[in-house]
Design a protein around this motif. Structure first.
Motif, PDB file in Angstrom:
ATOM      1  N   THR A 141      -0.354  12.764  -8.496  1.00  0.00           N
ATOM      2  CA  THR A 141      -1.257  13.861  -8.124  1.00  0.00           C
ATOM      3  C   THR A 141      -0.527  15.115  -7.652  1.00  0.00           C
ATOM      4  O   THR A 141      -0.844  16.224  -8.085  1.00  0.00           O
ATOM      5  N   ARG A 142       0.420  14.972  -6.766  1.00  0.00           N
ATOM      6  CA  ARG A 142       1.072  16.137  -6.182  1.00  0.00           C
ATOM      7  C   ARG A 142       2.229  16.645  -7.027  1.00  0.00           C
ATOM      8  O   ARG A 142       2.479  17.857  -7.099  1.00  0.00           O
ATOM      9  N   MET A 143       2.971  15.715  -7.637  1.00  0.00           N
ATOM     10  CA  MET A 143       4.096  16.123  -8.485  1.00  0.00           C
ATOM     11  C   MET A 143       3.679  16.284  -9.941  1.00  0.00           C
ATOM     12  O   MET A 143       4.482  16.685 -10.791  1.00  0.00           O
ATOM     13  N   ARG A 144       2.417  15.952 -10.244  1.00  0.00           N
ATOM     14  CA  ARG A 144       1.845  16.103 -11.589  1.00  0.00           C
ATOM     15  C   ARG A 144       2.637  15.350 -12.654  1.00  0.00           C
ATOM     16  O   ARG A 144       2.764  15.786 -13.801  1.00  0.00           O
ATOM     17  N   MET A 145       3.161  14.191 -12.289  1.00  0.00           N
ATOM     18  CA  MET A 145       3.868  13.362 -13.258  1.00  0.00           C
ATOM     19  C   MET A 145       2.857  12.520 -14.029  1.00  0.00           C
ATOM     20  O   MET A 145       1.873  12.037 -13.444  1.00  0.00           O
ATOM     21  N   PRO A 146       3.046  12.329 -15.333  1.00  0.00           N
ATOM     22  CA  PRO A 146       2.146  11.426 -16.069  1.00  0.00           C
ATOM     23  C   PRO A 146       2.198  10.039 -15.431  1.00  0.00           C
ATOM     24  O   PRO A 146       3.274   9.543 -15.087  1.00  0.00           O
ATOM     25  N   PRO A 147       1.038   9.392 -15.243  1.00  0.00           N
ATOM     26  CA  PRO A 147       1.023   8.085 -14.578  1.00  0.00           C
ATOM     27  C   PRO A 147       1.963   7.061 -15.196  1.00  0.00           C
ATOM     28  O   PRO A 147       2.602   6.289 -14.483  1.00  0.00           O
ATOM     29  N   VAL A 148       2.056   7.058 -16.523  1.00  0.00           N
ATOM     30  CA  VAL A 148       2.919   6.065 -17.164  1.00  0.00           C
ATOM     31  C   VAL A 148       4.379   6.304 -16.800  1.00  0.00           C
ATOM     32  O   VAL A 148       5.149   5.343 -16.620  1.00  0.00           O
ATOM     33  N   ILE A 149       4.800   7.576 -16.656  1.00  0.00           N
ATOM     34  CA  ILE A 149       6.184   7.879 -16.299  1.00  0.00           C
ATOM     35  C   ILE A 149       6.434   7.566 -14.827  1.00  0.00           C
ATOM     36  O   ILE A 149       7.454   6.952 -14.467  1.00  0.00           O
ATOM     37  N   ALA A 150       5.508   7.975 -13.974  1.00  0.00           N
ATOM     38  CA  ALA A 150       5.680   7.747 -12.525  1.00  0.00           C
ATOM     39  C   ALA A 150       5.775   6.264 -12.217  1.00  0.00           C
ATOM     40  O   ALA A 150       6.681   5.817 -11.498  1.00  0.00           O
ATOM     41  N   THR A 151       4.846   5.486 -12.753  1.00  0.00           N
ATOM     42  CA  THR A 151       4.840   4.061 -12.418  1.00  0.00           C
ATOM     43  C   THR A 151       5.923   3.288 -13.174  1.00  0.00           C
ATOM     44  O   THR A 151       6.390   2.251 -12.691  1.00  0.00           O
ATOM     45  N   LEU A 152       6.337   3.799 -14.339  1.00  0.00           N
ATOM     46  CA  LEU A 152       7.459   3.164 -15.037  1.00  0.00           C
ATOM     47  C   LEU A 152       8.737   3.362 -14.227  1.00  0.00           C
ATOM     48  O   LEU A 152       9.585   2.453 -14.135  1.00  0.00           O
ATOM     49  N   GLY A 153       8.893   4.549 -13.628  1.00  0.00           N
ATOM     50  CA  GLY A 153      10.048   4.779 -12.758  1.00  0.00           C
ATOM     51  C   GLY A 153      10.048   3.819 -11.582  1.00  0.00           C
ATOM     52  O   GLY A 153      11.084   3.236 -11.228  1.00  0.00           O
ATOM     53  N   THR A 154       8.879   3.633 -10.962  1.00  0.00           N
ATOM     54  CA  THR A 154       8.769   2.680  -9.858  1.00  0.00           C
ATOM     55  C   THR A 154       9.062   1.264 -10.340  1.00  0.00           C
ATOM     56  O   THR A 154       9.686   0.466  -9.635  1.00  0.00           O
ATOM     57  N   TYR A 155       8.622   0.959 -11.546  1.00  0.00           N
ATOM     58  CA  TYR A 155       8.903  -0.349 -12.141  1.00  0.00           C
ATOM     59  C   TYR A 155      10.411  -0.610 -12.174  1.00  0.00           C
ATOM     60  O   TYR A 155      10.883  -1.669 -11.741  1.00  0.00           O
ATOM     61  N   GLY A 173       0.795   7.228  -6.295  1.00  0.00           N
ATOM     62  CA  GLY A 173      -0.298   8.189  -6.325  1.00  0.00           C
ATOM     63  C   GLY A 173       0.149   9.600  -6.030  1.00  0.00           C
ATOM     64  O   GLY A 173      -0.328  10.563  -6.649  1.00  0.00           O
ATOM     65  N   LEU A 174       1.073   9.751  -5.101  1.00  0.00           N
ATOM     66  CA  LEU A 174       1.595  11.083  -4.771  1.00  0.00           C
ATOM     67  C   LEU A 174       2.359  11.678  -5.951  1.00  0.00           C
ATOM     68  O   LEU A 174       2.255  12.877  -6.232  1.00  0.00           O
ATOM     69  N   MET A 175       3.133  10.850  -6.642  1.00  0.00           N
ATOM     70  CA  MET A 175       3.870  11.357  -7.800  1.00  0.00           C
ATOM     71  C   MET A 175       2.917  11.808  -8.902  1.00  0.00           C
ATOM     72  O   MET A 175       3.152  12.803  -9.585  1.00  0.00           O
ATOM     73  N   ALA A 230       0.828  -1.207   0.000  1.00  0.00           N
ATOM     74  CA  ALA A 230       0.000   0.000   0.000  1.00  0.00           C
ATOM     75  C   ALA A 230       0.859   1.252   0.000  1.00  0.00           C
ATOM     76  O   ALA A 230       0.524   2.248  -0.659  1.00  0.00           O
ATOM     77  N   ALA A 231       1.981   1.227   0.718  1.00  0.00           N
ATOM     78  CA  ALA A 231       2.869   2.393   0.774  1.00  0.00           C
ATOM     79  C   ALA A 231       3.496   2.678  -0.591  1.00  0.00           C
ATOM     80  O   ALA A 231       3.569   3.834  -1.023  1.00  0.00           O
ATOM     81  N   VAL A 232       3.940   1.625  -1.274  1.00  0.00           N
ATOM     82  CA  VAL A 232       4.509   1.815  -2.613  1.00  0.00           C
ATOM     83  C   VAL A 232       3.454   2.383  -3.555  1.00  0.00           C
ATOM     84  O   VAL A 232       3.724   3.308  -4.337  1.00  0.00           O
ATOM     85  N   SER A 251      -6.848  12.986  -3.325  1.00  0.00           N
ATOM     86  CA  SER A 251      -6.887  11.960  -2.277  1.00  0.00           C
ATOM     87  C   SER A 251      -7.496  10.663  -2.793  1.00  0.00           C
ATOM     88  O   SER A 251      -7.027   9.565  -2.456  1.00  0.00           O
ATOM     89  N   VAL A 252      -8.527  10.776  -3.614  1.00  0.00           N
ATOM     90  CA  VAL A 252      -9.163   9.578  -4.171  1.00  0.00           C
ATOM     91  C   VAL A 252      -8.182   8.830  -5.058  1.00  0.00           C
ATOM     92  O   VAL A 252      -8.080   7.593  -4.993  1.00  0.00           O
ATOM     93  N   ARG A 253      -7.432   9.561  -5.877  1.00  0.00           N
ATOM     94  CA  ARG A 253      -6.485   8.900  -6.768  1.00  0.00           C
ATOM     95  C   ARG A 253      -5.314   8.298  -6.000  1.00  0.00           C
ATOM     96  O   ARG A 253      -4.836   7.209  -6.339  1.00  0.00           O
TER      97      ARG A 253
END
Length: 320
Positions: A119-133, A115-117, A108-110, A210-212
């Motif tokens: 929503t708050r950092m306004r990173m495109p989801p594909v870039i944010a989660t690809l970085g986490t990948y 989600g923070l990246m 859940a923390a990951v 918050s929802v996202r």
């Protein structure tokens, strides 16, 4: 049922997905009648479980809209698997009562960080989660450059049976039970509203960010369940085993009929989509199809499902 009624039924993404899964199940049964023999049911469901959970874990990000996608689900499953095998099992924290909450919290923390990246950092989801990948993949490889086998432990039953109950019914059932409970709270309604039209949801007083964030956290939590199920299946820690679920996680959502733009769908639909993928792979393997043909079949079925789904959602929008 009349032809027009059947056509209307097939325009519903969930109905199309369910009929596809049913057809593939019957085809498997014809090719290999022992497919549902009593001794094979629990192991078969144990193999299916990581497919289904990967699809469920990917679903909340899509439902949240805004181009939501979570590419980190599969390596997070691998990370959970590695943590469980190398850091928890065989220690005082290795019992289910302690290990499961720890792993769920990490997952859940990951997801919340994703989600923070977004929503708050306004990173495109594909870039944010690809970085986490990539980060998780690197950590996985650093922790276990070579596969590490486990001694017999409580996860063995998750890929077989817990008493008379197939273990997969527990690992797949827990996320579905959580989703069933969440549907009786304002969260899912808010999630679908945000995914359908975030500006309207914001105007109605919803905290869209918050929802996202919660949606990505939920996906991470479900992915950690997938890592536990994966451990029961492979009985080892392997930094490469998650690669089989990278595209499956996304394809299951599409085949399940969830609207990839957000706002409509659910975890159960993704389980049906993952089941279709699993049954298709099993059928083609039994028919001794080449790996090339299996990949082509995946792509063809996925194209058909996405096209059918997009036409169905468009028809529903016009009707509304």
């Amino acid at each position: 049922m009349t032809a027009s009624a059947l056509r209307r039924l097939l325009r519903r993404p969930a109905a199309f997905s369910a009929l596809l899964a049913a057809a593939l199940f019957l085809a498997n049964l014809i090719v290999q009648p022992s497919f549902i023999s009593p001794g094979e049911v629990a192991p078969t469901l144990g193999t299916l479980a990581p497919f289904a959970i990967a699809g469920m874990a990917s679903t909340p990000a899509f439902l949240a809209g805004g181009g939501g996608i979570d590419l980190s689900v599969a390596p997070l499953m691998g990370f959970t698997n590695i943590l469980l095998v190398t850091q928890l099992l065989g220690t005082p924290f290795g019992s289910p009562a302690l290990a499961v909450p720890i792993l769920l919290g990490i997952g859940a923390a990951v997801g919340a960080v994703n989600g923070l990246m977004v929503t708050r950092m306004r990173m495109p989801p594909v870039i944010a989660t690809l970085g986490t990948y990539f980060v998780l993949s690197g950590i996985d490889l650093h922790m276990v450059p070579n596969p590490v086998s486990t001694n017999p432990n409580w996860t063995n039953q998750l890929a077989s049976s817990v008493g008379p109950v197939p273990g997969a019914l527990i690992t797949v059932g827990l996320p579905l039970a959580l989703w069933w409970w969440l549907r009786r709270t304002p969260f899912v309604e808010s999630l679908l509203a945000v995914g359908d039209h975030d500006a309207t949801a914001f105007s109605a007083g919803m905290n869209v960010d918050s929802v996202r964030i919660a949606a990505y956290a939920l996906g991470g939590l479900v992915a950690s369940v997938g890592g536990i199920a994966l451990t029961g299946l492979v009985q080892s820690a392997d930094s490469q085993v998650f690669s089989d679920y990278v595209l499956v996680a996304l394809a299951a959502v599409a085949l399940g009929g969830t609207n990839m733009a957000g706002g409509r769908g659910g975890l159960l639909m993704s389980v049906v989509g993952a089941t279709s993928i699993f049954l298709l792979e099993n059928l083609l393997t039994d028919l001794h199809a080449s790996a090339y043909f299996i990949q082509v079949a995946y792509g063809g079925v996925l194209f058909i499902a996405v096209i059918a789904g997009s036409r169905a959602f468009k028809a529903e929008s016009v009707a509304a």
